[in-house]
Design an enzyme around this catalytic site. Structure first.
Site, PDB file in Angstrom:
ATOM      1  N   TYR A 219       0.845  -1.207   0.000  1.00  0.00           N
ATOM      2  CA  TYR A 219       0.000   0.000   0.000  1.00  0.00           C
ATOM      3  C   TYR A 219       0.878   1.255   0.000  1.00  0.00           C
ATOM      4  O   TYR A 219       0.624   2.220  -0.735  1.00  0.00           O
ATOM      5  CB  TYR A 219      -0.930  -0.015   1.220  1.00  0.00           C
ATOM      6  CG  TYR A 219      -1.589   1.317   1.489  1.00  0.00           C
ATOM      7  CD1 TYR A 219      -2.565   1.828   0.636  1.00  0.00           C
ATOM      8  CD2 TYR A 219      -1.213   2.087   2.597  1.00  0.00           C
ATOM      9  CE1 TYR A 219      -3.152   3.061   0.871  1.00  0.00           C
ATOM     10  CE2 TYR A 219      -1.794   3.321   2.842  1.00  0.00           C
ATOM     11  CZ  TYR A 219      -2.762   3.807   1.977  1.00  0.00           C
ATOM     12  OH  TYR A 219      -3.331   5.027   2.210  1.00  0.00           O
TER      13      TYR A 219
ATOM     14  N   SER B  32      -2.891  12.988   8.182  1.00  0.00           N
ATOM     15  CA  SER B  32      -3.899  12.787   7.134  1.00  0.00           C
ATOM     16  C   SER B  32      -5.300  12.655   7.730  1.00  0.00           C
ATOM     17  O   SER B  32      -5.469  12.146   8.837  1.00  0.00           O
ATOM     18  CB  SER B  32      -3.560  11.498   6.372  1.00  0.00           C
ATOM     19  OG  SER B  32      -4.660  11.063   5.615  1.00  0.00           O
TER      20      SER B  32
ATOM     21  N   GLN C 169      -4.154  17.580   7.360  1.00  0.00           N
ATOM     22  CA  GLN C 169      -4.531  17.501   5.934  1.00  0.00           C
ATOM     23  C   GLN C 169      -5.995  17.128   5.810  1.00  0.00           C
ATOM     24  O   GLN C 169      -6.460  16.168   6.411  1.00  0.00           O
ATOM     25  CB  GLN C 169      -3.667  16.453   5.221  1.00  0.00           C
ATOM     26  CG  GLN C 169      -4.052  16.217   3.765  1.00  0.00           C
ATOM     27  CD  GLN C 169      -4.999  15.031   3.594  1.00  0.00           C
ATOM     28  OE1 GLN C 169      -4.913  14.057   4.326  1.00  0.00           O
ATOM     29  NE2 GLN C 169      -5.928  15.125   2.642  1.00  0.00           N
TER      30      GLN C 169
ATOM     31  N   TYR D 150      -9.306  16.120   3.376  1.00  0.00           N
ATOM     32  CA  TYR D 150      -9.967  15.723   2.134  1.00  0.00           C
ATOM     33  C   TYR D 150     -11.379  16.273   2.217  1.00  0.00           C
ATOM     34  O   TYR D 150     -12.007  16.206   3.288  1.00  0.00           O
ATOM     35  CB  TYR D 150     -10.060  14.196   2.032  1.00  0.00           C
ATOM     36  CG  TYR D 150      -8.812  13.509   1.527  1.00  0.00           C
ATOM     37  CD1 TYR D 150      -8.180  13.920   0.358  1.00  0.00           C
ATOM     38  CD2 TYR D 150      -8.287  12.411   2.217  1.00  0.00           C
ATOM     39  CE1 TYR D 150      -7.050  13.258  -0.110  1.00  0.00           C
ATOM     40  CE2 TYR D 150      -7.156  11.744   1.752  1.00  0.00           C
ATOM     41  CZ  TYR D 150      -6.545  12.179   0.585  1.00  0.00           C
ATOM     42  OH  TYR D 150      -5.435  11.524   0.117  1.00  0.00           O
TER      43      TYR D 150
ATOM     44  N   THR E 102      -6.086  18.909   0.313  1.00  0.00           N
ATOM     45  CA  THR E 102      -5.710  18.087  -0.851  1.00  0.00           C
ATOM     46  C   THR E 102      -6.828  18.102  -1.877  1.00  0.00           C
ATOM     47  O   THR E 102      -7.966  17.752  -1.563  1.00  0.00           O
ATOM     48  CB  THR E 102      -5.411  16.647  -0.398  1.00  0.00           C
ATOM     49  OG1 THR E 102      -4.356  16.685   0.558  1.00  0.00           O
ATOM     50  CG2 THR E 102      -4.995  15.766  -1.568  1.00  0.00           C
TER      51      THR E 102
ATOM     52  N   ARG F 199      -4.459   1.060  -7.673  1.00  0.00           N
ATOM     53  CA  ARG F 199      -3.187   0.374  -7.416  1.00  0.00           C
ATOM     54  C   ARG F 199      -3.472  -1.117  -7.461  1.00  0.00           C
ATOM     55  O   ARG F 199      -4.220  -1.635  -6.630  1.00  0.00           O
ATOM     56  CB  ARG F 199      -2.606   0.806  -6.068  1.00  0.00           C
ATOM     57  CG  ARG F 199      -2.080   2.232  -6.070  1.00  0.00           C
ATOM     58  CD  ARG F 199      -1.462   2.611  -4.746  1.00  0.00           C
ATOM     59  NE  ARG F 199      -2.398   2.499  -3.654  1.00  0.00           N
ATOM     60  CZ  ARG F 199      -3.243   3.466  -3.264  1.00  0.00           C
ATOM     61  NH1 ARG F 199      -3.266   4.618  -3.882  1.00  0.00           N
ATOM     62  NH2 ARG F 199      -4.066   3.252  -2.256  1.00  0.00           N
TER      63      ARG F 199
ATOM     64  N   LYS G 212      -2.766  21.368  -1.775  1.00  0.00           N
ATOM     65  CA  LYS G 212      -1.920  20.232  -2.205  1.00  0.00           C
ATOM     66  C   LYS G 212      -2.482  19.565  -3.455  1.00  0.00           C
ATOM     67  O   LYS G 212      -3.688  19.352  -3.560  1.00  0.00           O
ATOM     68  CB  LYS G 212      -1.863  19.196  -1.069  1.00  0.00           C
ATOM     69  CG  LYS G 212      -1.031  17.960  -1.376  1.00  0.00           C
ATOM     70  CD  LYS G 212      -0.823  17.151  -0.100  1.00  0.00           C
ATOM     71  CE  LYS G 212       0.107  15.979  -0.305  1.00  0.00           C
ATOM     72  NZ  LYS G 212      -0.512  14.829  -0.922  1.00  0.00           N
TER      73      LYS G 212
ATOM     74  N   HIS H  16       0.620  13.305  -5.901  1.00  0.00           N
ATOM     75  CA  HIS H  16       0.218  12.312  -4.905  1.00  0.00           C
ATOM     76  C   HIS H  16       1.200  11.120  -4.897  1.00  0.00           C
ATOM     77  O   HIS H  16       0.823   9.969  -4.710  1.00  0.00           O
ATOM     78  CB  HIS H  16      -1.214  11.826  -5.201  1.00  0.00           C
ATOM     79  CG  HIS H  16      -2.049  11.629  -3.975  1.00  0.00           C
ATOM     80  ND1 HIS H  16      -2.983  12.539  -3.550  1.00  0.00           N
ATOM     81  CD2 HIS H  16      -2.114  10.609  -3.096  1.00  0.00           C
ATOM     82  CE1 HIS H  16      -3.596  12.085  -2.463  1.00  0.00           C
ATOM     83  NE2 HIS H  16      -3.076  10.916  -2.157  1.00  0.00           N
TER      84      HIS H  16
ATOM     85  N   ARG I  24       0.389   8.236  -7.313  1.00  0.00           N
ATOM     86  CA  ARG I  24      -0.685   7.313  -6.922  1.00  0.00           C
ATOM     87  C   ARG I  24      -2.018   7.664  -7.571  1.00  0.00           C
ATOM     88  O   ARG I  24      -2.988   6.949  -7.407  1.00  0.00           O
ATOM     89  CB  ARG I  24      -0.852   7.332  -5.387  1.00  0.00           C
ATOM     90  CG  ARG I  24       0.359   6.806  -4.674  1.00  0.00           C
ATOM     91  CD  ARG I  24       0.371   7.187  -3.214  1.00  0.00           C
ATOM     92  NE  ARG I  24      -0.521   6.412  -2.379  1.00  0.00           N
ATOM     93  CZ  ARG I  24      -0.234   5.223  -1.868  1.00  0.00           C
ATOM     94  NH1 ARG I  24       0.909   4.649  -2.140  1.00  0.00           N
ATOM     95  NH2 ARG I  24      -1.092   4.597  -1.081  1.00  0.00           N
TER      96      ARG I  24
HETATM   97  C1  LIG Z   1       0.842   5.314   1.649  1.00  0.00           C
HETATM   98  C2  LIG Z   1       0.496   6.706   1.212  1.00  0.00           C
HETATM   99  C3  LIG Z   1      -0.677   7.284   1.663  1.00  0.00           C
HETATM  100  C4  LIG Z   1      -0.995   8.590   1.284  1.00  0.00           C
HETATM  101  N1  LIG Z   1      -2.122   9.171   1.803  1.00  0.00           N
HETATM  102  C5  LIG Z   1      -2.344  10.484   1.575  1.00  0.00           C
HETATM  103  C6  LIG Z   1      -3.396  11.152   2.239  1.00  0.00           C
HETATM  104  O1  LIG Z   1      -4.115  10.576   3.046  1.00  0.00           O
HETATM  105  N2  LIG Z   1      -3.588  12.466   1.958  1.00  0.00           N
HETATM  106  C7  LIG Z   1      -2.794  13.143   1.058  1.00  0.00           C
HETATM  107  O2  LIG Z   1      -3.006  14.341   0.834  1.00  0.00           O
HETATM  108  N3  LIG Z   1      -1.781  12.533   0.434  1.00  0.00           N
HETATM  109  C8  LIG Z   1      -1.514  11.231   0.681  1.00  0.00           C
HETATM  110  N4  LIG Z   1      -0.454  10.621   0.085  1.00  0.00           N
HETATM  111  C9  LIG Z   1       0.452  11.401  -0.788  1.00  0.00           C
HETATM  112  C10 LIG Z   1       1.581  12.032   0.035  1.00  0.00           C
HETATM  113  O3  LIG Z   1       1.100  13.059   0.861  1.00  0.00           O
HETATM  114  C11 LIG Z   1       2.678  12.621  -0.857  1.00  0.00           C
HETATM  115  O4  LIG Z   1       2.093  13.452  -1.811  1.00  0.00           O
HETATM  116  C12 LIG Z   1       3.534  11.570  -1.546  1.00  0.00           C
HETATM  117  O5  LIG Z   1       3.738  10.461  -0.716  1.00  0.00           O
HETATM  118  C13 LIG Z   1       4.883  12.152  -1.941  1.00  0.00           C
HETATM  119  O6  LIG Z   1       5.640  11.224  -2.649  1.00  0.00           O
HETATM  120  P1  LIG Z   1       6.784  10.307  -1.988  1.00  0.00           P
HETATM  121  O7  LIG Z   1       6.087   9.195  -1.283  1.00  0.00           O
HETATM  122  O8  LIG Z   1       7.556   9.851  -3.177  1.00  0.00           O
HETATM  123  O9  LIG Z   1       7.591  11.162  -1.034  1.00  0.00           O
HETATM  124  C14 LIG Z   1      -0.128   9.308   0.417  1.00  0.00           C
HETATM  125  C15 LIG Z   1       1.050   8.712  -0.029  1.00  0.00           C
HETATM  126  C16 LIG Z   1       1.377   7.421   0.364  1.00  0.00           C
HETATM  127  C17 LIG Z   1       2.675   6.820  -0.113  1.00  0.00           C
END
Ligand SMILES: Cc1cc2nc3c(=O)[nH]c(=O)nc-3n(C[C@H](O)[C@H](O)[C@H](O)COP(=O)(O)O)c2cc1C
Length: 381
Positions: free
Chosen positions: A25, A107, A128, A130, A156, A165, A252, A276, A279
């Site tokens: 994940y 988050s 953060q 949503y 966000t 995914r 964001k 993100h 993702r």
């Molecule tokens: C496991 C996971 C969960 C995430 N959940 C959120 C989230 O709940 N809210 C959000 O704004 N971004 C979320 N993101 C995005 C991160 O805030 C961020 O943009 C991203 O991880 C940056 O890339 P990096 O993992 O390469 O550093 C998530 C990323 C990951 C890897």
């Protein structure tokens, strides 16, 4: 004993210690993962100019993000389900960030709640948000973040729909994990993780269960979240959120100069150039690739932050050189957490600090605030 020298070492250790469902994940990107890969690979294409025989005494990485002093401009990114990488994960990561002097962002989809983090830290953290259809729930979340003395709201905007995914579908991702035979066999190889989880009550979405109408357990929660992400979200919503919150606002998920201008018009204090972590939109440009045009468009009016693909202090310095006032790390701190709990998050931050400090020195500078494009080789960015 495993010797940890890099973020990659933390990733490998996390892979051993965290159940497959949660490691995948954290680690994965959407669809073909092309944007996820580009995020890091594009950093590799940018080259530094090495300088020599410059006074390198008394170096500092200290800076500010939205006016707050930071030991280095690296915040922990908001990540959902962090309490599944390690028991009480968000609390441990927030404590490590506080000790280090960098912002922690909780988050909306965290396991530990806003109140949990407030009870275990003494300095303000960031929250953060949503935007969900249940506006009353959003109002209450904003009020809870205010009551917990959060000092910035990270809004966000890039998750109205969800990127797919493949591994999450195959693994049947859920928190806590469903006890299928495959999962039980995998859990049996992760005793540390299991003991940690048995020792905590925090195994559901702490900000939501018991706070949103009609959500009292995990099964009602999953149907609630799948219906709740708001397809009709618009910049008008940003206005009311800004008003209700009344404090510092960071937008964001900006990848386009046109959206960056709209973020400026919304009155936000900063924006985060982010896809993100690869993702969401597979096939989008890397964040570091998108950064220069956005800095060019709005960098004089608003603080531009970025995230995605930062795996070293060198990457952080490159982002700062291209105009980022601060960066966020997601997976690097999750790997640290999964590998070694709070100590692993501290280790992750120390690795990035040491790499950044020495890189700045090799480029002939002593103060992070003096970094600009001049430290980069023209034609490589
Ligand atoms: C496991 C996971 C969960 C995430 N959940 C959120 C989230 O709940 N809210 C959000 O704004 N971004 C979320 N993101 C995005 C991160 O805030 C961020 O943009 C991203 O991880 C940056 O890339 P990096 O993992 O390469 O550093 C998530 C990323 C990951 C890897």
């Amino acid at each position: 004993m495993t010797i940890i020298t890099s973020i990659e070492d933390l990733r490998l250790l996390a892979k051993k210690r965290v159940p497959r469902m949660f490691y995948d994940y954290a680690d994965a990107g959407s669809w073909t993962e092309s944007t996820y890969r580009a995020n890091n690979e594009d950093f590799g294409k940018i080259k530094f100019r090495q300088r020599v025989a410059v006074n390198l005494e008394n170096r500092t990485l200290a800076s500010t993000m939205v006016g707050e002093p930071v030991a280095m401009p690296v915040a922990l990114a908001p990540t959902g389900l962090t309490g599944m990488q390690h028991a009480d994960g968000e609390i441990l990561a927030a404590k490590a960030a506080e000790k280090f002097g960098v912002p922690f962002t909780l988050s909306t989809m965290s396991i530990c709640s806003i109140e949990d983090i407030a009870a275990h830290t003494s300095k303000p953290f960031w929250f953060q948000l949503y935007v969900m259809k249940d506006r009353e729930f959003i109002n209450r979340l904003i009020d809870r973040a205010k009551a917990a003395r959060c000092s910035a709201l990270v809004l966000t905007l890039d998750l109205q729909v969800l990127g797919q995914r493949h591994k999450d579908l195959r693994n049947g991702l859920s928190a806590p994990p469903k006890l299928t035979i495959a999962n039980m066999i995998n859990l049996a190889t992760k005793p540390r993780w299991c003991f940690g989880m048995l020792g905590t009550k925090r195994r559901g979405f702490g900000n939501i269960v018991g706070h949103a109408t009609s959500v009292s357990d995990m099964s009602s929660l999953s149907s609630w979240t799948s219906q709740q992400f708001d397809l009709s979200l618009s910049w008008k919503d940003v206005e009311w959120i800004k008003q209700r919150w009344g404090g510092k606002l960071i937008i964001k998920g900006i990848m386009d100069a046109e959206d960056a201008r709209l973020a400026v018009d919304s009155g936000a204090d900063a924006l985060i150039v982010s896809n993100h972590g690869g993702r969401q939109l597979d096939g989008a440009q890397s964040s570091i690739g998108a950064l220069p045009a956005i800095v060019e468009a709005v960098g004089r009016q608003i603080e531009v932050h970025m995230d995605g693909g930062i795996r070293s202090g060198q990457d952080m310095i490159k982002a700062v050189a291209l105009g980022a006032k601060g960066v966020y790390i997601g997976r690097p701190f999750l790997y640290g957490l999964g590998a070694m709990g709070e100590q692993g998050v501290s280790k992750c931050l120390e690795i990035i600090r040491n790499e950044a400090d020495l890189t700045m020195a090799f480029c002939g500078l002593r103060d992070l605030r003096d970094i600009d494009r001049n430290i980069l080789l023209p034609g490589t960015y």
